[in-house]
Design an enzyme around this catalytic site. Structure first.
Site, PDB file in Angstrom:
ATOM      1  N   ASP A 129       0.571  -1.057   0.191  1.00  0.00           N
ATOM      2  CA  ASP A 129      -0.656   0.025  -0.326  1.00  0.00           C
ATOM      3  C   ASP A 129       1.047   1.274   0.239  1.00  0.00           C
ATOM      4  OD1 ASP A 129      -2.591   1.694   0.824  1.00  0.00           O
ATOM      5  OD2 ASP A 129      -1.484   1.251   1.949  1.00  0.00           O
ATOM      6  N   GLU A 171      -1.665  -5.398  -3.799  1.00  0.00           N
ATOM      7  CA  GLU A 171      -1.396  -4.308  -2.019  1.00  0.00           C
ATOM      8  C   GLU A 171      -0.055  -5.916  -2.590  1.00  0.00           C
ATOM      9  OE1 GLU A 171      -2.995  -0.724  -0.737  1.00  0.00           O
ATOM     10  OE2 GLU A 171      -3.912  -2.732   0.246  1.00  0.00           O
TER      11      GLU A 171
END
Length: 128
Positions: free
Chosen positions: A41, A113
């Site tokens: 992320d 992610e």
């Protein structure tokens, strides 16, 4: 498994275990992808922030933040996971498998992610 996915990702892991962890949902038990998701992320947000910063030199911070939030979200990352056809590679616990967890946008985006985080750890920023 990892050879086919590595081809799709256009990246070969030096440490294949990182890819396995990235694909492992916490419902499976054992080592799972949440820490890699956290890292991925941050990498995605940084890359998108830099691109926006470079391409829109007159944009204010608030605008840049809104644009980044529009680009980096569960739906976008989930769609990217579908483009890579991650579903067959996800490692889920029995409950998630029964409830269709492999098709859930939240699980797909988290896995995407986590893979980005795994690539970052394995090959560095440029690879990610």
């Amino acid at each position: 498994m990892s050879d086919e996915l590595s081809q799709r990702l256009n990246y070969t892991f030096k440490e294949p275990k990182l890819l396995k962890v990235a694909l492992t949902h916490r419902s499976k038990g054992g080592e799972h992808n949440e820490r890699l998701e956290f890292l991925g992320d941050a990498v995605v947000n940084f890359v998108i922030a830099e691109i926006l910063y470079q391409h829109f030199p007159k944009a204010a911070e608030g605008e840049l933040s809104r644009w980044r939030a529009t680009l980096v979200n569960r739906d976008t990352l989930g769609e990217l996971a579908k483009e890579f056809d991650l579903v067959p590679f996800l490692l889920l616990g029995p409950g998630e498998l029964r409830s269709g967890g492999s098709e859930r946008q939240s699980i797909l985006s988290c896995a995407m992610e986590a893979i980005i985080g795994a690539v970052y750890l394995d090959g560095g920023f440029h690879a990610a």
